[in-house]
Design an enzyme around this catalytic site. Structure first.
Site, PDB file in Angstrom:
ATOM      1  N   CYS A 106       0.832  -1.350  -0.059  1.00  0.00           N
ATOM      2  CA  CYS A 106      -0.133   0.014  -0.107  1.00  0.00           C
ATOM      3  C   CYS A 106       0.849   1.314   0.038  1.00  0.00           C
ATOM      4  O   CYS A 106       1.944   1.355   0.735  1.00  0.00           O
ATOM      5  CB  CYS A 106      -0.839  -0.230   0.982  1.00  0.00           C
ATOM      6  SG  CYS A 106      -2.012   1.470   1.450  1.00  0.00           S
ATOM      7  N   CYS A 393       0.397  23.109   2.974  1.00  0.00           N
ATOM      8  CA  CYS A 393       0.363  21.432   3.197  1.00  0.00           C
ATOM      9  C   CYS A 393       1.514  21.046   2.434  1.00  0.00           C
ATOM     10  O   CYS A 393       1.513  19.907   2.533  1.00  0.00           O
ATOM     11  CB  CYS A 393      -1.045  20.993   2.723  1.00  0.00           C
ATOM     12  SG  CYS A 393      -1.476  21.348   1.218  1.00  0.00           S
TER      13      CYS A 393
END
Length: 436
Positions: A106, A393
């Site tokens: 993942c 961010c």
């Protein structure tokens, strides 16, 4: 020391260049060799060198000696690789809490193999390096602060991919392949269960969020990314007669309404932490004009409006129609707050500033990951606002925009970092820019 079970033989399209673009690599895809890992870099990997080439190594730590396998080779100067065996481990290396994390698995997390305090040090190093490289600022004083709640079960909003069989999961790193999951340990448990233990035939992805009341909203998306249906489950499993996709959030001492899977800080403690940092840096005074750009549902503007007082003015600008509607509702009790819908680019901002009528005293910037950009930064610097508070961010975008403000006469006065995305390479920063 071997790291976990063998990874799947098929990795992310490693030998192919993007369609229409020649592959200029050296044919290293799949090759294994030993390296000593160097410094951390932006993007969740560390830098090593082999036979004169840069190797960006995931699943490693600075100072480690590892065996890597090249996963992508498309450029003559560098390639990408996974650390598939650890020969000399860093003291910061820990056992991964997620069984789906690791080379070839993942791609949702970057630092599952790193102790949480070391993750924060790595993130601070990345922010400092980007400010040094892109903005010319050496020795910036910065630490990345821990948020309450620990490194797991913090993600209250997520998008899971769906494979052709209808099973949900997350994609491998830099791949379209879906790794089917039965749990995601960084996601709030009720949200993970709502998606990962269901089948979603015909869907391309599923968005899920958990609000402050515990209500779980799932939104099915087609294979083009367009929403097709939503469902809200309240605590206890009760559904309203007419299900609403509105979610309730609380931050800065106020209640907020937002689209169920619409934008809101993912970490439950992030909104409060960012509001406190923005308020501290802005120091809004009675009677001042505040311009809140990329305002979303009005979080920062609503938090600052009381300080501006009845004679002040807070203008929240957002391009998304649904977010503007939510902001109107959220700020209805603050007469000094206004919500304007518009694009925040050079042309749109020029018109907005002209319509504003007077220069803002304080500007709040919370742009998307790409940043505000040079043109917007220069226009805002030309207003001579006494303070620009920038919420970022992405460290590279922050550094580029800090450089643009510096060219226009502003300096970086302070910056704080927040670990709003544990186990990943992402970091949230709040910077204060003032006229030099």
């Amino acid at each position: 020391m071997a790291e976990g079970p063998p990874f799947p033989p098929r990795l992310a399209s490693s030998a192919r260049a993007p369609e229409g673009r020649p592959n200029r690599g050296l044919g290293w895809a799949g090759r294994e060799f030993e390296v000593t890992v160097g410094a951390v870099a932006h993007g969740g990997h560390c830098v090593a060198r082999h036979e004169g080439r840069v190797v960006f190594v995931r699943h490693s730590l600075p100072g480690e000696r590892v065996v890597v396998r090249v996963t992508e080779d498309r450029h003559p100067g560098f390639c990408r690789a996974d650390a598939v065996e650890v020969l000399d481990a860093s003291p910061d290396r820990v056992e991964r809490p997620c069984p789906y994390s690791g080379p070839g698995r993942c791609g949702g997390c970057d630092w599952q193999h790193v102790a949480p305090d070391a993750q924060r040090r790595l993130k601070a190093a990345v922010v400092r390096e980007q400010l040094a490289r892109l903005a010319g600022l050496e020795d910036v004083d910065l630490t990345v602060e821990e948020l309450p709640g620990g490194p797991l079960r913090w993600r209250s909003r997520a998008r899971f991919a769906v494979d052709r069989s209808g099973a949900a999961g997350l994609r491998r790193h830099r791949s379209h392949d879906v790794v089917v999951l039965d749990d995601c340990p960084i996601t709030v448990e009720t949200a993970a269960k709502a998606v990962l233990r269901q089948r979603w035939p015909g869907a391309g992805a599923v968005d899920v969020s958990v609000d402050s009341t515990g209500a779980v909203t799932t939104t099915r998306l087609d294979r083009r990314g367009h929403p097709t249906s939503s469902r809200v489950v309240r605590p206890g499993g009760d559904l309203p007669e007419e299900p609403s996709t509105r979610a309730e959030r609380r931050a800065g001492g106020r209640d907020w309404e937002v689209e169920g899977t619409g934008f809101w800080q993912v970490h439950p403690a992030a909104a409060d932490a960012l509001v406190a940092a923005v308020t501290d840096f802005a120091e809004v005074r009675p009677g001042e004009t505040v311009l809140d750009l990329y305002a979303g549902v009005g979080l920062f503007g609503g938090a600052l409006a009381p300080s501006a007082g009845p004679d002040g003015r807070v203008v929240c600008v957002e391009s998304d129609e649904a977010a503007c509607a939510a902001a109107e509702a959220n700020l209805a009790d603050l007469p000094q707050a206004e919500v304007w819908q518009g694009e925040i680019d050079a042309a749109g901002l020029g018109e907005l500033l002209a319509e504003l009528g007077s220069a803002p005293d304080v500007v709040i910037l919370d742009p998307p990951r790409a940043g505000a950009g040079q043109a917007v930064s220069r226009l805002l610097a030309a207003t001579a606002a006494r303070a620009v508070v920038y919420v970022a961010c992405d460290p590279a975008a922050l550094a580029r925009d800090v450089a643009a403000f510096a060219d226009a006469g502003y300096r970086l006065a302070a910056v704080r970092g927040f670990d709003a995305f544990p186990m990943t390479a992402h970091v949230e920063s709040v910077a204060l820019l003032v006229p030099a």
